[in-house]
Write a protein that holds these residues in place. Sequence first.
Motif, PDB file in Angstrom:
ATOM      1  N   GLY A 178       0.837  -1.187   0.000  1.00 51.34           N
ATOM      2  CA  GLY A 178       0.000   0.000   0.000  1.00 51.34           C
ATOM      3  C   GLY A 178       0.872   1.237   0.000  1.00 51.34           C
ATOM      4  O   GLY A 178       2.062   1.177  -0.325  1.00 51.34           O
ATOM      5  N   PRO A 179       0.324   2.390   0.359  1.00 47.80           N
ATOM      6  CA  PRO A 179       1.109   3.626   0.397  1.00 47.80           C
ATOM      7  C   PRO A 179       2.308   3.476   1.339  1.00 47.80           C
ATOM      8  O   PRO A 179       2.191   2.875   2.413  1.00 47.80           O
ATOM      9  N   PRO A 180       3.464   4.008   0.957  1.00 48.47           N
ATOM     10  CA  PRO A 180       4.672   3.794   1.757  1.00 48.47           C
ATOM     11  C   PRO A 180       4.624   4.442   3.132  1.00 48.47           C
ATOM     12  O   PRO A 180       5.391   4.063   4.023  1.00 48.47           O
ATOM     13  N   ASP A 181       3.736   5.421   3.343  1.00 54.97           N
ATOM     14  CA  ASP A 181       3.671   6.095   4.632  1.00 54.97           C
ATOM     15  C   ASP A 181       2.576   5.545   5.543  1.00 54.97           C
ATOM     16  O   ASP A 181       2.331   6.086   6.616  1.00 54.97           O
ATOM     17  N   VAL A 182       1.931   4.461   5.121  1.00 57.87           N
ATOM     18  CA  VAL A 182       0.867   3.860   5.934  1.00 57.87           C
ATOM     19  C   VAL A 182       1.459   2.724   6.765  1.00 57.87           C
ATOM     20  O   VAL A 182       2.162   1.857   6.251  1.00 57.87           O
ATOM     21  N   LEU A 183       1.149   2.745   8.057  1.00 60.71           N
ATOM     22  CA  LEU A 183       1.781   1.841   9.013  1.00 60.71           C
ATOM     23  C   LEU A 183       1.619   0.378   8.639  1.00 60.71           C
ATOM     24  O   LEU A 183       2.590  -0.387   8.639  1.00 60.71           O
ATOM     25  N   CYS A 184       0.403  -0.064   8.322  1.00 59.48           N
ATOM     26  CA  CYS A 184       0.186  -1.482   8.038  1.00 59.48           C
ATOM     27  C   CYS A 184       0.922  -1.913   6.772  1.00 59.48           C
ATOM     28  O   CYS A 184       1.422  -3.035   6.675  1.00 59.48           O
TER      29      CYS A 184
END
Length: 344
Positions: free
Chosen positions: A187-193
Amino acid sequence: MPGKPRVTIARIAEEAGVSAPTVSKVINGRSEVSPETRRRVERLLREHGYIRRATGTDGPAGLIDLIFAELESPWAMELIRGAEKAAAEAEASIVISVLHTHEGPGRDWLDRLAARRTDGVIIVGSRLSAQRYDRLNSRSIPFVVVDPEGEPAPGVASVGATNWQGGLTATRHLLELGHRRIGMIGGPPDVLCSRARIDGYRAALETAGVEVDPALILHGDFLVGSGHDHGHTLLSLPDRPTAIFAGSDLQAFGVFEVARQRGLRVPDDLSVVGFDDLPLSRSAWPPLTTVRQPLEEMAFLATRMALGISRGESPEPRRVELSTDLVVRESSAPPAAQYSGVSS
């Protein structure tokens, strides 16, 4: 706290130099209070740890607000199902809101939330800044964050899943089947999961002595389109992967589609593993091997926690991670001894 007198609106009003009705207006999100007065009252509410009157335990709990940043994915239905189940047990009702932003509730929305005296808020997939955290607290609105996009602030109650372990388990499964060229669509690189799933993927490769190839790691948005687009990129490589681990089931379905378009058979020519275990993954063809994320249970627990906070309880622990499990179906198999690059 036991033995500690509960702060009253009258005491807050006295210290703030305003009337009790003015304090009540601030607590309930009413607009007819000057910004300076609101800031002064909110500061005192925070300092005293003011908790609004809890709903009586002998009657219905009232309202639970379930807030989504976006409502574009079937996984939202799993979360709604879990929250509704917990609310029904407490004789509460669910109100669903969509913010269309990942930055968390805005001031106007919080004012409306306080005005209708919600008994708890479940915030799904948003970045909750310290400022927004303070605004929720200043209005004495109990809240729990589900699957936070960033690192929760200290003291914030949150429910997530073991994403790192899930990424490790999915990749290890493919390694045990014999795959060595394993693509990763996150997913987006800045999203924790997303970061956690990719870190688990890296850890599995490194533990197995397989070099991590940056060209095999791509970032999307957890939706079908990014699975299709990034699947096309990976399968266009001269030395294409024999397996792809997708950061969501929806992305895995996008990989299915691009594989079909390129004349590749799953799993004969390409193994695919997803993440979530949505109901659709069982009826896909072939049925999708995936990491089960307990979405319904996550929302159920978060709703129970929010209701508990509204009654003055302090959840322990405040940060909960529920276990993920690998569900092996028919989309993963050992790699073929040879394959020919099939172009679209």
